[in-house]
Scaffold this active site. Structure first.
Site, PDB file in Angstrom:
ATOM      1  CD  GLU A   1       1.036  -5.612   5.402  1.00 10.21           C
ATOM      2  OE1 GLU A   1       2.130  -6.794   5.733  1.00 10.21           O
ATOM      3  OE2 GLU A   1       0.437  -5.769   4.401  1.00 10.21           O
TER       4      GLU A   1
ATOM      5  CB  ALA B   1      -0.976  -0.178   1.252  1.00 11.66           C
TER       6      ALA B   1
ATOM      7  N   GLY C   1       0.284  -5.063   0.477  1.00 11.40           N
ATOM      8  CA  GLY C   1      -0.757  -5.067  -0.505  1.00 11.40           C
ATOM      9  C   GLY C   1      -0.512  -5.797  -1.750  1.00 11.40           C
TER      10      GLY C   1
END
Ligand code: DAK
Length: 257
Positions: A134, A66, A111
């Site tokens: 993450e 992301a 992502g």
């Protein structure tokens, strides 16, 4: 629609969707997801499609996750919206009747790993690197990583990847069930072309039904899955495809679907 973050090409019934943000290693912004959703919703663009290749621009990354810069100022409410947008895209992709293929070279992080997992096939170059880093950002995966990864690679490896920074290269990704094929980078397109050739030889409705049932098998009891399979199998005999496929075999000719 003129896309700003994607390049879409189509040759006959095969399309390629390239996330075109090489300066940020194809990081996923809300705009990328909105444009990918728009593509899937565009009946003209997807009409008759048999295979969709999803890839990232450049050789360094499939998708490096992301867009971290864009996430910096998200409020919890905006973050929920962003996570839902990404999740809705992955589900919509899984529900398509055509086959999706993640063409992964370089980084497939966060992502990126999650988008790859939503594809029906993951074809990796030896240079691929899959990971879910993450937690290093104080986040958790938001596009299905905490749910799909353990189903793919099993809970122990998923735990290492999600919580301890373990990354899998292309070969390891195949060993652990995250990808189905790994080849040297120079052979990536040829490997995908070979898979697509076999998909195009087969019957479209049969592929769509097989995909639907195989995906559903991960979410339902065996008895329900077997019942759904029997119904779908029976329905094949009401359609043209099975008549043509069986007849072609018996006549020793290629089936025309
Ligand atoms: N986002 C934005 N920019 C990125 C990026 C990313 N994910 N990854 C790389 N870039 C940018 C870099 O900032 C750099 O920009 P400039 O400095 O040139 O302006 C450019 O791409 C090239 O990157 P590097 O210079 O860093 O290249 P290196 O070869 O040195 O390193 C790398 C490559 C992939 C190892 C490194 O860039 C890296 O660690 N990138 C971040 C990887 C990462 O942590 N990915 C996971 C992202 S988090 C949620 C929704 C979603 C998510 C979570 C929650 N909710 C809404 C709740 C998902 C989160 C993620 O995916």
């Amino acid at each position: 629609m003129g896309y700003e973050t994607l390049l879409i090409t189509r040759e006959a019934n095969v399309a390629t969707l390239t996330i075109n943000r090489p300066a940020v290693l194809n990081a996923l912004s809300a705009q990328v997801f909105q444009e990918m959703m728009h593509f899937l919703d565009d009946k003209t663009a997807t009409q008759g499609l048999r295979a969709l290749i999803i890839t990232g621009a450049g050789e360094k990354a499939f998708i490096a996750g992301a867009d971290i810069a864009a996430m910096q100022s998200l409020t919890p409410v905006q973050a929920l919206k962003f996570a839902r947008l990404g999740q809705d895209f992955t589900v919509k992709l899984e529900e398509q009747p055509f086959i999706s293929i993640a063409r992964v070279q370089g980084y497939a992080l966060g992502g990126g790993c999650e988008v790859a997992m939503a594809c029906d096939f993951v074809v990796a170059s030896e240079t691929a690197l899959f990971g879910q880093p993450e937690v290093d950002l104080g986040l958790i995966p938001g596009f299905g990583g905490t749910q799909r990864l353990a189903r793919r690679v099993g809970l122990p490896m998923a735990m290492e990847m999600l919580c301890a920074g373990r990354k899998l290269n292309g070969k390891e990704a195949v060993q652990h069930g995250l990808a189905s094929t790994v080849v040297p980078a120079a052979e990536l397109d040829a490997a995908i072309a070979k898979i697509i050739k076999n998909i195009l030889k087969a019957a479209p409705h049969a592929i769509a039904e097989t995909k639907r049932l195989a995906r559903a098998s991960l979410e339902q009891p065996l008895s329900s899955g077997l019942s759904a399979e029997a119904t779908a199998f029976a329905t094949c005999f009401a359609g043209e495809e099975s008549r043509e496929g069986i007849q072609a075999f018996l006549e020793k000719r290629k089936a025309q679907f």
